[in-house]
Scaffold this active site. Structure first.
Site, PDB file in Angstrom:
ATOM      1  N   GLY B 103      -3.097  -7.132   6.219  1.00 57.26           N
ATOM      2  CA  GLY B 103      -3.868  -8.005   5.347  1.00 57.26           C
ATOM      3  C   GLY B 103      -3.052  -8.686   4.268  1.00 57.26           C
ATOM      4  N   MET B 105      -0.622 -10.965   4.593  1.00 54.41           N
ATOM      5  CA  MET B 105      -0.292 -12.371   4.786  1.00 54.41           C
ATOM      6  C   MET B 105      -1.403 -13.088   5.526  1.00 54.41           C
ATOM      7  SD  MET B 105       3.760 -12.162   5.222  1.00 54.41           S
ATOM      8  CE  MET B 105       3.479 -11.204   6.685  1.00 54.41           C
ATOM      9  N   CYS B 835      18.173  21.573  -7.468  1.00 53.58           N
ATOM     10  CA  CYS B 835      16.879  22.014  -7.975  1.00 53.58           C
ATOM     11  C   CYS B 835      16.193  20.928  -8.800  1.00 53.58           C
ATOM     12  CB  CYS B 835      17.022  23.301  -8.780  1.00 53.58           C
ATOM     13  SG  CYS B 835      18.040  23.126 -10.249  1.00 53.58           S
TER      14      CYS B 835
END
Lengths: 885, 885
Positions: B103, B105, B835
């Protein structure tokens, strides 16, 4: 089995180049002995022995026997015996580390005296007063140094004895008085050390040697080593030497002599002495000394011998020597020699003179000057135009001038210094215990002591002004006041001192920049011949630029534009930040006009030399009032029910400041990030630079423009901003018709920029390493925060060797090195410089030379140091290369 | 001369693997054509042409002629002519980028109609109403997409016409009504575009192709690419395809079909369709669709053909396909196929099923799952125990549950999201223009649209909960309220939505963690077989540790101890910071007791697995009241004349806070620097850890302790602190008699640590890269400051490819790489982990695999993602290696 380490050397066995083994003093005593100079015989216990002692708390195996052996040889050589009741051998026990640490460690004289041997000394000298005086000095010194008894207790006992006897001077006390004092001293030892004074000379010697070993690790020695970056692992040697006596009457004496004047460099022997005095009396400044020239009349024969000796020493060492001597009944003995410390002016003069005398060559002259020392010559002095009312004049003990609050002890000086206050440490005389206060002070002012006193020597080493021996100064440390001839100052009152002339003035005197000596330019000229690194200056004003050029700067490596946003321009800048679109636009137009003027001034002052101008760097909120102060103002206004519209205005400003405030501004919206977010500011600055250059070029000048984009971490930042800047440059060139040449480059001041320098170099004609910020991010250290909080602790615990904001850290150098390699990989001829404060630090300059930068840039007053340091780096490299090939 | 680039391909000339040239849609249309499937003929203009257009604003040379040539072939093939008055060729013009951008373009259908050719369409179909309806749709779509006229204007004209005719539905309008509407539409075009609607079909085609090219650079397309990290340089292809009509009466229709259920993964065709409808009607959710199974009764022949086609496609693509089809008067045409997007649960089930079906192998199954998608399965859901009163039920369009404030437009959602508020974007239906609001929202709630509506597709892709098509929901965007069956909510009211069941509840519902599907463990088990990286979790509590273990964590990589200093312990911590020596000591004793309890819990939960505990990291002032708030409090107390002793107490606290405050706390007194300055805190923590471990060991457990010292920049810091910690460990082991084994290591989170890792490794058994801090210092970015200030701007301007705090930056990886090399040089077997939050980011995990770390550690809920990402990194490497050898 490895050969056993030799822990003891007779003086005949050593050499001057053995200072790491024998300490400076021991090595030079050996050298003098072998030169045939009159050195009382003795031996040296090595630094290696001290290191074993530091680690184990005990003598190394075999040391005791070796000491015994060398003592026996000494007895044989002198024909005397330690502790002998008829003709006792007396010795001094002195520390001697590889590097001179004046007054830091301990000395014991007259060792070997006890109740028996003092009789032998009387028998030999026929002088009971001298013998008892020597004995009481020994007990006093041994008690203080070895048995750690408060020295004041002995001084008090002497004072009491003088009061009892109704005399003023120590020398007025009779043999009997002194004999009585000896009993008193022994009582003091018993009471305060909890044991008897050791009568056994061999035990005295052992204890004294161990005390010297221990003194290596006392606090003041550790402080000194930290300041002068001397490794703790060097250790100290111990020199045991036959005593000679300067206190055997009026044909005896003791003194300090320099082969040239340590203050001016004049080629003339120079020093102080005292007749009929012993050992430390001269250095401690207890009695006022005579200048060495007087000795010629007083003891001409000894004087002549001393002059011949000084001449031999200087020719041998090819440098100015600092010696200690004693004359015992007319006969000269040399107790020490070393390469003498000197002021910067003296260092320059001596170096130039010695080149002229053919003693050394130019390169050696360049290597002889400590770059840091030059700073002394560049220190301020009293403004000659100032109307100065001199309060007192003392000795001009260390050059330069300073203004600060009078403080009376080192702890207070340190506390106030940490708070950023400028202080003048004002003391009767300084001792090694005052070292931390001297470090914190702007200058030193003492009432006692000569030019070779502790205060004078240490202040000169630190390059701080010192007025010493100011006899009229009286200090009351209880009332926290001092007075000079009826004028009383309280602690915290401001004084100005001039260590070059010895003047002291109440209140602040305006200071002016110094003018260097003729030798200054000569040595720097020689330095320029050999250095490879260029030297530029960091300067933000035409005045600084002119000064820098005068000092030999070859351009400007960093012109900060944010300083141009302050003062009367601040309201315009605030309008630019806070205003609506129209106001912003108008503010930028106003700034364009003034910035252009700034740039014209700077480019003109550096005409023909490159000027690197850094676009705006600090976060914009730095130009606004502080968050805390605004919050408090608003709270107060709310509380007092202020005018509603004013309150709303203030609140509105507060909201803007809150929105802009950052928890870590150092890592926030600043540098090129501003350029991305607010492109108009950089465009205005580039336009101002280019219009300034175009105008100068039209007027026949030769502006050399380098535009520097700060704080780049991503090559894309630089690509985008470079594009925007180039568009402005092209527009100005087109419009003015002036073909201004310019370079665009960036600062490498973030680790990411360093490790991606190959990418960044695509868009840069030059890199300038911003080592201040690079140090901050490489370490994760905020300079503002760590210096007050834990840097001192880190240096004290030797977790770092030095403050990484003063001398560049090896880890940061690694990143600089990586960036140079990567940058050159992309652009072999990219220009590489450094514009952090490290550019003026000699040790850092050496690193920058080694990684192959093109130039360093530093504050104008550091330019001469950088030129010299760059030359030394080049010369050291030559030496290293010629050794390795 | 180089061979001319081919800019146009007939469908017969392409292949599925040419998506970078033909776009996804074009490549798959070509593949289907060559599979012999019923694809209306057409041709594709390449992405290369679009890129030329993006750069130059014009067609590449020769493109026009090639389009002409392919058009002629198309006319020959269909026997129709564009614009023909008797039998006109009509075409669709659709964008098709290499990656699906649903959706984003533009599309134009029915192109070729004009006042002449519409007559031909009537002649061919005998259906004037259909012809005029097609024509008005074309003008409407062309007006909106190509001529940029507000679409609402056309809708309003239709509405007016319906009112005028007194009908409710579009289909109730007659041929004449529509003919009248066409005149009205042309008026709209004339008035709003300022020119006539182009009647010439060749011109229509040119304009439509250019409009599609331009749509590549519209804002919503750029936003979408930024979100999904699609390069701007890919460009879009344009597909020109013969029209077929789903709106030719009750034997016509159009729909979307998946080969398997995209929500559950069930192996059953699935989709929606509408009878007598065209093109975008299904996706836009304008009419309510029918489930695909109903088609079997309605149009059995076409249904059978569709099922056969889906089967062919799935076997051919070996993956679940997502297709668009149209049935024209009973005949099936395929308009699109692509590998279908799916929920995480469906992805897992499809992958496992396909392995069982023999379509793919285990490794391919592992590679098939987007790690990020797993997060959906790990999202919270409504607590089943909660007493939930359901306000409304809609479609379960995207799984997961969320709680937030109702907001009615995307801009408000974005604003509130930036302020850190949780919002539920509540809309009639979302459009691509709402994308930024969907990004900011916790969940989406719509009143219209099905499971394949924009809201549903995009929310599933983002892994956000969505309740769609909730018919009872009425929104009043003017009053800023919505209502469901009489209950009215204002903007800002809180709702809870459950996208798994479709329920919506007023007020906050407690959420509980999700339970994964059986396929979840199966795929992760396969992943574990091939991955080389270990996966640990960051966990600070026994609960988190247990959850992490459940998710497959092989230990704890980071247990932060500062969280244990908060809550009811804060007063003790404040006493430790502010108290006198006795109070400090007492506070440390109290903390020892509670910390020990914490560690027992965590070590027990991870019994037998390593637990890395980080000693205290944040600056101590974080545990005290804030400076600004204290300043304001004191100012207010002064102003109101508060009790003197209370004021003094507050002032005294303020002074302490002032002294401790830092201008850049991130770079200040924290981490191991605290350990150096306040050794007692770390000693207490080490004691608590070791006593906890000893107690567990005595009870037969198997604690595996790793003590981690944070923020090391100097090897000496680690050496000193390690020594202090080892002494405490030895003491505890000695005292308890429990031979607890422990490792001591450090975080590498500063550039200096990285470039001197060889030195640091001497004192570390492990390194854990703290990539959050390392990113901050490497870039000089304060995460807190940049995310609100310029990160968005940087991403928007593509100065960075992604947020470096989400996906690790290549510059930071360089430092990690340097540190690994240096660390292993000193200790070949040193354990290396990460971490930072990057440990749970799949793209970063790939980097960590490549530099050869031993493990990553991430939050418990990211552990499954990390396991999968690690496996994919290992498998990709295999592929790369087998390709390169």
């Amino acid at each position: 089995m490895a050969q056993e380490e030799k822990f003891v050397y007779a003086f005949e066995e050593g050499r001057a180049d053995m200072k790491y083994v024998l300490g400076g003093k021991g090595a030079n005593l050996a050298e003098m002995t072998n030169l045939g100079l009159p050195v009382p015989p003795g031996f040296t216990i090595t630094t290696g022995a001290s290191n074993v002692f530091s680690q184990t708390g005990a003598y190394p195996a075999g040391l005791e026997a070796k000491v015994e052996e060398h003592l026996a040889k000494l007895e044989a050589k002198t024909g005397k015996k330690l502790g002998d009741v008829n003709d006792p051998l007396l010795v001094s026990v002195r520390s001697g580390a590889p590097f001179s640490m004046p007054g830091m460690m301990d000395t014991v004289l007259n060792l070997g005296l006890n109740d028996q041997s003092v009789k032998g000394l009387i028998a030999q000298t026929g002088d009971a007063r001298f013998a008892y005086d020597s004995y009481r000095r020994f007990i006093q010194m041994f008690g203080k140094v070895v048995m750690r008894i408060e020295g004041q207790l002995f001084e008090d006992a002497i004072k009491a004895k003088k009061v009892e006897r109704g005399v003023k001077q120590d020398i007025d006390l009779s043999a009997e008085d002194l004999q009585g004092l000896i009993g008193g001293f022994k009582d003091i030892v018993r009471r305060h050390a909890g044991r008897e004074f050791p009568e056994e000379p061999r035990q005295q010697l052992d204890l004294a040697i161990k005390a010297v070993f221990e003194s290596w690790n006392n606090k003041r020695a550790r402080d000194y080593r930290r300041l002068y970056k001397i490794p703790d692992t060097l250790g100290t040697a111990v020199n045991v030497q036959t005593m000679v006596f300067g206190n055997k009457g009026d044909t005896s004496g003791t003194g300090v002599a320099f082969t040239r004047d340590a203050a001016t460099g004049e080629n003339e022997a120079y020093g102080d002495y005292l007749i009929n005095a012993q050992g430390e009396d001269v250095v401690a400044g207890i009695r006022n000394t005579e200048p060495i020239s007087n000795l010629e009349n007083e003891l001409p024969e000894a004087y002549g011998e001393l002059m011949r000796t000084l001449d031999i020493l200087e020719k041998h060492y090819r440098d100015m020597c600092d010696t200690e001597f004693t004359i015992e009944q007319g006969k000269l003995y040399m107790l020490q020699t070393r390469v003498g410390k000197r002021t910067a002016a003296a260092a320059l003069r001596i170096a130039v003179d010695m080149v002229n005398e053919g003693l050394i060559d130019k390169n050696e002259a360049v290597m002889r000057i400590e770059p840091e020392q030059l700073d002394q010559l560049l220190h301020p002095r009293f403004d000659p135009a100032a109307d100065v009312k001199v309060l007192a004049t003392g000795l001009n003990a260390s050059p330069g001038a300073a203004v600060g609050k009078v403080v009376f002890d080192a702890d207070t000086a340190e506390e106030m210094g940490e708070r950023g206050e400028k202080v003048i440490l004002t003391r009767w005389e300084t001792t090694p215990d005052d070292l931390h206060g001297m470090i914190a002070a702007q200058g030193i002012w003492t009432s006692h002591g000569g030019k070779t006193s502790h205060a004078a020597v240490v202040a000169r080493g630190m390059g701080k002004p010192c007025v010493a021996g100011c006899a009229l100064l009286e200090i009351d440390t209880v009332k926290r006041t001092c007075s000079v001839d009826g004028t009383t100052l309280r602690e915290g009152d401001i004084v100005s001192i001039d260590g070059t002339t010895g003047r002291v003035v109440v209140g602040p005197v305006p200071l002016v920049p110094p003018t260097p000596t003729p030798e200054f330019d000569m040595i720097l000229g020689w330095a320029d011949e050999v250095r490879r690194l260029g030297v530029r200056a960091n300067a933000d004003t035409p005045e600084d630029a002119a000064k820098a050029r005068e000092f030999g700067a070859e351009g400007i490596g960093l012109a900060r534009t944010e300083h141009m946003f302050l003062g009367d321009r601040l309201p315009i800048v605030q309008k630019m930040i806070l205003g609506n679109e129209d106001e912003k636009h108008q503010a930028l137009e106003e700034l364009l006009v003034v910035q252009k003027k700034d740039f014209i001034g700077i480019l003109k002052a550096m005409d023909g030399l490159p000027v690197t101008i850094r676009l705006l760097d600090p976060p914009l909120h730095e130009f606004l009032p502080g968050l805390v102060e605004l919050e408090v103002e608003v709270a107060k206004m709310e509380c007092t029910g202020a005018d509603a519209s004013k309150l709303e205005e203030k609140r509105s400003l507060l909201r803007r400041v809150q929105l802009m405030s950052e928890s870590n501004p150092m890592l926030g919206l600043r540098g090129c990030r501003l350029g991305i977010v607010n492109p108009e500011i950089y465009k205005m600055q580039v336009r101002a630079i280019m219009e300034a250059a175009a105008e100068l070029k039209a007027g026949g000048n030769d502006p050399v423009v380098e535009i520097m984009i700060p704080l780049v971490s991503l090559d894309e930042e630089l690509r985008v901003l470079r594009g925007e800047a180039e568009a402005v440059c092209a527009e100005v060139i087109e419009r003015t018709g002036q073909p201004v040449e310019y370079k665009i480059g960036t600062m490498i001041e973030l680790p990411r920029a360093a490790v991606t320098a190959d990418e960044i170099a695509k868009h840069a004609e030059f890199f300038s390493f911003g080592t201040n910020d690079l140090t901050q991010t490489t370490f994760g250290f905020s300079r503002d925060d760590i210096e007050g909080k834990f840097l001192a602790r880190y240096l004290e615990r030797k977790i770092m060797a030095s403050n990484p904001f003063e001398t560049i850290d090896p880890g940061v150098v690694k990143l600089v090195d990586i960036a140079c390699d990567l940058g050159r990989k992309t652009k072999p001829n990219i220009k590489l410089g450094v514009c952090g404060e490290h550019g003026g630090d000699p040790a850092s300059v050496k690193h920058f030379h080694e990684v192959g930068l093109d130039y360093v840039s530093c504050s104008p007053y550091r330019v001469p140091l950088a030129r010299l340091a760059a030359a030394q780096a080049a010369l050291s490299e030559k030496v290293t290369k010629s050794v390795s090939t």
